[in-house]
Write a protein that holds these residues in place. Structure first.
Motif, mmCIF file in Angstrom:
data_model
loop_
_atom_site.group_PDB
_atom_site.id
_atom_site.type_symbol
_atom_site.label_atom_id
_atom_site.label_comp_id
_atom_site.label_asym_id
_atom_site.label_seq_id
_atom_site.Cartn_x
_atom_site.Cartn_y
_atom_site.Cartn_z
ATOM 1 N N LEU A 1 0.809 -1.219 0.000
ATOM 2 C CA LEU A 1 0.000 0.000 0.000
ATOM 3 C C LEU A 1 0.844 1.272 0.000
ATOM 4 O O LEU A 1 0.359 2.330 -0.377
ATOM 5 C CB LEU A 1 -0.967 0.014 1.178
ATOM 6 C CG LEU A 1 -2.122 -0.965 1.062
ATOM 7 C CD1 LEU A 1 -3.037 -0.847 2.264
ATOM 8 C CD2 LEU A 1 -2.923 -0.731 -0.212
ATOM 9 N N TYR A 2 2.078 1.154 0.423
ATOM 10 C CA TYR A 2 2.973 2.319 0.453
ATOM 11 C C TYR A 2 4.285 1.946 -0.212
ATOM 12 O O TYR A 2 4.868 0.905 0.086
ATOM 13 C CB TYR A 2 3.213 2.775 1.898
ATOM 14 C CG TYR A 2 1.961 3.272 2.563
ATOM 15 C CD1 TYR A 2 1.504 4.568 2.344
ATOM 16 C CD2 TYR A 2 1.214 2.436 3.394
ATOM 17 C CE1 TYR A 2 0.334 5.020 2.930
ATOM 18 C CE2 TYR A 2 0.047 2.894 3.996
ATOM 19 C CZ TYR A 2 -0.386 4.180 3.757
ATOM 20 O OH TYR A 2 -1.539 4.634 4.334
ATOM 21 N N ASP A 3 4.770 2.826 -1.094
ATOM 22 C CA ASP A 3 6.058 2.573 -1.739
ATOM 23 C C ASP A 3 7.175 3.262 -0.950
ATOM 24 O O ASP A 3 6.920 3.980 0.021
ATOM 25 C CB ASP A 3 6.035 3.015 -3.208
ATOM 26 C CG ASP A 3 5.776 4.503 -3.391
ATOM 27 O OD1 ASP A 3 6.175 5.321 -2.531
ATOM 28 O OD2 ASP A 3 5.181 4.869 -4.425
ATOM 29 N N HIS B 1 2.919 -5.727 6.525
ATOM 30 C CA HIS B 1 2.246 -6.948 6.960
ATOM 31 C C HIS B 1 1.327 -7.482 5.870
ATOM 32 O O HIS B 1 0.698 -6.713 5.148
ATOM 33 C CB HIS B 1 1.403 -6.670 8.210
ATOM 34 C CG HIS B 1 2.221 -6.239 9.381
ATOM 35 N ND1 HIS B 1 2.824 -7.122 10.238
ATOM 36 C CD2 HIS B 1 2.548 -5.003 9.822
ATOM 37 C CE1 HIS B 1 3.477 -6.455 11.166
ATOM 38 N NE2 HIS B 1 3.321 -5.163 10.933
ATOM 39 N N GLN B 2 1.231 -8.799 5.798
ATOM 40 C CA GLN B 2 0.260 -9.428 4.909
ATOM 41 C C GLN B 2 -1.129 -9.237 5.512
ATOM 42 O O GLN B 2 -1.280 -9.014 6.723
ATOM 43 C CB GLN B 2 0.574 -10.906 4.756
ATOM 44 C CG GLN B 2 1.905 -11.174 4.104
ATOM 45 C CD GLN B 2 2.254 -12.646 4.109
ATOM 46 O OE1 GLN B 2 1.491 -13.493 4.563
ATOM 47 N NE2 GLN B 2 3.428 -12.958 3.598
ATOM 48 N N ALA B 3 -2.140 -9.350 4.679
ATOM 49 C CA ALA B 3 -3.518 -9.113 5.129
ATOM 50 C C ALA B 3 -3.881 -9.956 6.356
ATOM 51 O O ALA B 3 -4.565 -9.483 7.253
ATOM 52 C CB ALA B 3 -4.498 -9.371 3.994
ATOM 53 N N GLY B 4 -3.436 -11.193 6.431
ATOM 54 C CA GLY B 4 -3.753 -12.062 7.553
ATOM 55 C C GLY B 4 -2.993 -11.740 8.825
ATOM 56 O O GLY B 4 -3.165 -12.401 9.843
ATOM 57 N N GLN B 5 -2.148 -10.712 8.783
ATOM 58 C CA GLN B 5 -1.354 -10.307 9.942
ATOM 59 C C GLN B 5 -1.688 -8.891 10.409
ATOM 60 O O GLN B 5 -0.992 -8.343 11.258
ATOM 61 C CB GLN B 5 0.136 -10.343 9.596
ATOM 62 C CG GLN B 5 0.630 -11.674 9.128
ATOM 63 C CD GLN B 5 2.038 -11.589 8.569
ATOM 64 O OE1 GLN B 5 2.472 -10.567 8.057
ATOM 65 N NE2 GLN B 5 2.759 -12.678 8.662
#
Length: 134
Positions: free
Chosen positions: A12-14, A47-51
Motif C-alpha cells: 500500500l505504500y512505496d 504486513h500481509q492481510a492475515g497479519q
C-alpha cells in the motif's frame, strides 16, 4: 530519543511514501517534543492481510486498509497539550505530504524512563548524561 515503529499493509505504500512518512514523523517530533534532528531511529513493517487487523469504525472513525499504526516509544514528561498538538500536526502533515486520510493515522505514544534505553555497547547512555549534569 524516540524509537518509532510504523506498521501497514504490504503493497500500500512505496519507498518514496515511506520516506515522506519518516520525514513527517521526525519533523513533528522535533517541532513538538524538541527531539534533536539526528535522533532518528525508525523501523517500518509491512504486513500481509492475515497479519493486520483493525476495527473499521471504532470510536466512529472510518478506517480503511491504508491504515498506518505509528507507535513511538519515548522518554516520559510531555504534557497532554504537547501530545495533542503532536497528534494534530502529524496527521495534518501526513494527509498533505502523501496524501492520505487522517482517519487512517493511528498514533500511540509509549512513555519510558532513562534507564529503559541503551543505544549501543550495553550502556545506559541517558543515565550517564543525567548523572554528568547533576
Amino acid at each position: 530519543m524516540p524509537f518509532v515503529r510504523v506498521s501497514y499493509l504490504e503493497h500500500l505504500y512505496d519507498n518514496k511514501q515511506l520516506e515522506r512518512i519518516s520525514c513527517s514523523i521526525m519533523g513533528a517530533l522535533v517541532q513538538h517534543f524538541n527531539v534533536p534532528e539526528d535522533d532518528l531511529f525508525q523501523v517500518f513493517h509491512a504486513h500481509q492481510a492475515g497479519q493486520f487487523y483493525y476495527s473499521k469504525q471504532y470510536l466512529n472513525i472510518e478506517r480503511s486498509d491504508a491504515l498506518l499504526y505509528i507507535q513511538i516509544t519515548l522518554k516520559s514528561g510531555r504534557t497532554t497539550r504537547q501530545k495533542e498538538s503532536f497528534y494534530g500536526c502529524l496527521a495534518e502533515q501526513l494527509s498533505k505530504r502523501l496524501p492520505m486520510r487522517k482517519e487512517d493515522i493511528f498514533i500511540v505514544l509509549v512513555d519510558t524512563e532513562f534507564e529503559d534505553w541503551s543505544f549501543g555497547n550495553g550502556i545506559a547512555q541517558m543515565l550517564q548524561r543525567t548523572a554528568g549534569e547533576a
